[in-house]
Design a protein around this motif. Structure first.
Motif, PDB file in Angstrom:
ATOM      1  N   ASP A  67       2.016  12.350 -14.831  1.00 35.94           N
ATOM      2  CA  ASP A  67       2.414  11.205 -14.009  1.00 35.94           C
ATOM      3  C   ASP A  67       1.624  11.157 -12.703  1.00 35.94           C
ATOM      4  O   ASP A  67       1.184  10.097 -12.261  1.00 35.94           O
ATOM      5  CB  ASP A  67       3.915  11.245 -13.693  1.00 35.94           C
ATOM      6  CG  ASP A  67       4.772  10.947 -14.912  1.00 35.94           C
ATOM      7  OD1 ASP A  67       4.258  10.348 -15.889  1.00 35.94           O
ATOM      8  OD2 ASP A  67       5.966  11.308 -14.886  1.00 35.94           O
ATOM      9  N   GLY A  68       1.460  12.307 -12.076  1.00 33.76           N
ATOM     10  CA  GLY A  68       0.695  12.376 -10.833  1.00 33.76           C
ATOM     11  C   GLY A  68      -0.768  12.028 -11.040  1.00 33.76           C
ATOM     12  O   GLY A  68      -1.381  11.327 -10.228  1.00 33.76           O
ATOM     13  N   VAL A  97      -4.690   7.177  -1.116  1.00 33.44           N
ATOM     14  CA  VAL A  97      -4.284   5.812  -0.779  1.00 33.44           C
ATOM     15  C   VAL A  97      -4.415   4.921  -2.006  1.00 33.44           C
ATOM     16  O   VAL A  97      -5.336   5.078  -2.810  1.00 33.44           O
ATOM     17  CB  VAL A  97      -5.108   5.224   0.402  1.00 33.44           C
ATOM     18  CG1 VAL A  97      -4.808   5.961   1.687  1.00 33.44           C
ATOM     19  CG2 VAL A  97      -6.589   5.272   0.120  1.00 33.44           C
ATOM     20  N   SER A  98      -3.460   3.998  -2.127  1.00 34.38           N
ATOM     21  CA  SER A  98      -3.421   3.169  -3.317  1.00 34.38           C
ATOM     22  C   SER A  98      -2.687   1.874  -3.026  1.00 34.38           C
ATOM     23  O   SER A  98      -1.935   1.777  -2.061  1.00 34.38           O
ATOM     24  CB  SER A  98      -2.684   3.932  -4.421  1.00 34.38           C
ATOM     25  OG  SER A  98      -2.755   3.263  -5.643  1.00 34.38           O
ATOM     26  N   ARG A  99      -2.904   0.913  -3.887  1.00 38.17           N
ATOM     27  CA  ARG A  99      -2.073  -0.292  -3.910  1.00 38.17           C
ATOM     28  C   ARG A  99      -1.116  -0.155  -5.072  1.00 38.17           C
ATOM     29  O   ARG A  99      -1.512   0.249  -6.174  1.00 38.17           O
ATOM     30  CB  ARG A  99      -2.931  -1.542  -4.104  1.00 38.17           C
ATOM     31  CG  ARG A  99      -3.710  -1.899  -2.853  1.00 38.17           C
ATOM     32  CD  ARG A  99      -3.558  -3.376  -2.530  1.00 38.17           C
ATOM     33  NE  ARG A  99      -3.970  -3.618  -1.160  1.00 38.17           N
ATOM     34  CZ  ARG A  99      -5.076  -4.241  -0.807  1.00 38.17           C
ATOM     35  NH1 ARG A  99      -5.865  -4.747  -1.738  1.00 38.17           N
ATOM     36  NH2 ARG A  99      -5.356  -4.417   0.467  1.00 38.17           N
ATOM     37  N   LEU A 100       0.133  -0.486  -4.820  1.00 34.14           N
ATOM     38  CA  LEU A 100       1.128  -0.396  -5.886  1.00 34.14           C
ATOM     39  C   LEU A 100       0.680  -1.168  -7.115  1.00 34.14           C
ATOM     40  O   LEU A 100       0.877  -0.717  -8.243  1.00 34.14           O
ATOM     41  CB  LEU A 100       2.480  -0.916  -5.382  1.00 34.14           C
ATOM     42  CG  LEU A 100       3.612  -0.919  -6.396  1.00 34.14           C
ATOM     43  CD1 LEU A 100       3.920   0.488  -6.887  1.00 34.14           C
ATOM     44  CD2 LEU A 100       4.850  -1.579  -5.816  1.00 34.14           C
ATOM     45  N   ASN A 128       0.846  -1.186   0.000  1.00 33.92           N
ATOM     46  CA  ASN A 128       0.000   0.000   0.000  1.00 33.92           C
ATOM     47  C   ASN A 128       0.883   1.237   0.000  1.00 33.92           C
ATOM     48  O   ASN A 128       1.930   1.266   0.659  1.00 33.92           O
ATOM     49  CB  ASN A 128      -0.889   0.014   1.249  1.00 33.92           C
ATOM     50  CG  ASN A 128      -1.794  -1.191   1.312  1.00 33.92           C
ATOM     51  OD1 ASN A 128      -2.416  -1.565   0.324  1.00 33.92           O
ATOM     52  ND2 ASN A 128      -1.870  -1.821   2.469  1.00 33.92           N
ATOM     53  N   VAL A 129       0.452   2.251  -0.732  1.00 34.05           N
ATOM     54  CA  VAL A 129       1.182   3.511  -0.782  1.00 34.05           C
ATOM     55  C   VAL A 129       0.187   4.624  -0.492  1.00 34.05           C
ATOM     56  O   VAL A 129      -0.898   4.676  -1.081  1.00 34.05           O
ATOM     57  CB  VAL A 129       1.847   3.733  -2.159  1.00 34.05           C
ATOM     58  CG1 VAL A 129       2.659   5.024  -2.160  1.00 34.05           C
ATOM     59  CG2 VAL A 129       2.725   2.542  -2.542  1.00 34.05           C
ATOM     60  N   ARG A 143      -5.886   6.161 -10.135  1.00 29.63           N
ATOM     61  CA  ARG A 143      -5.939   4.754  -9.724  1.00 29.63           C
ATOM     62  C   ARG A 143      -5.910   4.608  -8.209  1.00 29.63           C
ATOM     63  O   ARG A 143      -5.564   3.554  -7.685  1.00 29.63           O
ATOM     64  CB  ARG A 143      -4.763   3.996 -10.335  1.00 29.63           C
ATOM     65  CG  ARG A 143      -4.804   3.936 -11.839  1.00 29.63           C
ATOM     66  CD  ARG A 143      -3.567   3.237 -12.377  1.00 29.63           C
ATOM     67  NE  ARG A 143      -3.623   3.123 -13.814  1.00 29.63           N
ATOM     68  CZ  ARG A 143      -2.924   3.879 -14.648  1.00 29.63           C
ATOM     69  NH1 ARG A 143      -2.121   4.813 -14.176  1.00 29.63           N
ATOM     70  NH2 ARG A 143      -3.018   3.718 -15.945  1.00 29.63           N
ATOM     71  N   SER A 144      -6.255   5.686  -7.510  1.00 30.32           N
ATOM     72  CA  SER A 144      -6.154   5.720  -6.059  1.00 30.32           C
ATOM     73  C   SER A 144      -7.447   6.227  -5.447  1.00 30.32           C
ATOM     74  O   SER A 144      -8.271   6.819  -6.133  1.00 30.32           O
ATOM     75  CB  SER A 144      -5.013   6.663  -5.645  1.00 30.32           C
ATOM     76  OG  SER A 144      -3.790   6.281  -6.219  1.00 30.32           O
TER      77      SER A 144
END
Length: 155
Positions: free
Chosen positions: A133-134, A74-77, A52-53, A140-141
């Motif tokens: 990029d951001g 919050v996101s999963r790589l 998780n990131v 996706r988060s």
């Protein structure tokens, strides 16, 4: 002392080499504006893990070590990766996948270098999340309302 598996060892080694600080099982990289949190989460359904990131905006609320699940983004790589590499990451993070420790560590480090390192280097301000990029990461988060308002004010 509890045995650390190859996944734990690899993530710890990777984060240490990037001068991240470990606190309460998560790794933190802090700029003046954004704290990035990397957290290894064990699945409840077997010997597999998730990376998780999270991103915490100091402008919204100053915290040195924000809880990963409370981060503003919050996101999963795995959600950032192309399908072929997403499958590879899932396999590498599953201890039931028959991969020896050294090749597992090498392949996992390679994925982290390709996909997490650029984000750690660039996600230093809220403005970055408005860049192409951001935006790719943000789309996706999960983005909390306070972060949506902050980013809307950046445009």
């Amino acid at each position: 002392m509890r045995h650390r598996n190859a996944i734990h060892e690899t993530v710890d080694s990777y984060c240490t080499s990037r001068e991240m600080v470990k606190k309460s099982g998560s790794w933190f990289s802090r700029s003046e504006s954004v704290t990035t949190v990397v957290n290894l989460q064990k699945s409840q359904h077997g010997p597999s893990y998730y990376i998780n990131v999270g991103f915490w905006f100091q402008e919204i609320d100053e915290q040195q070590f924000p809880p990963p699940n409370k981060c503003h983004i919050v996101s999963r790589l795995s959600s950032w990766l192309p399908i072929s590499e997403e499958r590879e990451l899932v396999d590498l993070l599953n201890l039931e996948t028959p991969i020896h420790d050294d090749p597992r560590a090498e392949a996992l480090t390679g994925l982290l270098d390709r996909h997490l390192s650029p984000v750690l280097a660039e996600a230093r301000t809220a403005d970055w999340f408005l860049s192409p990029d951001g935006e790719a990461i943000r789309s996706r988060s999960g983005v909390k309302a306070a972060a949506q308002q902050l980013l809307a004010g950046q445009t």
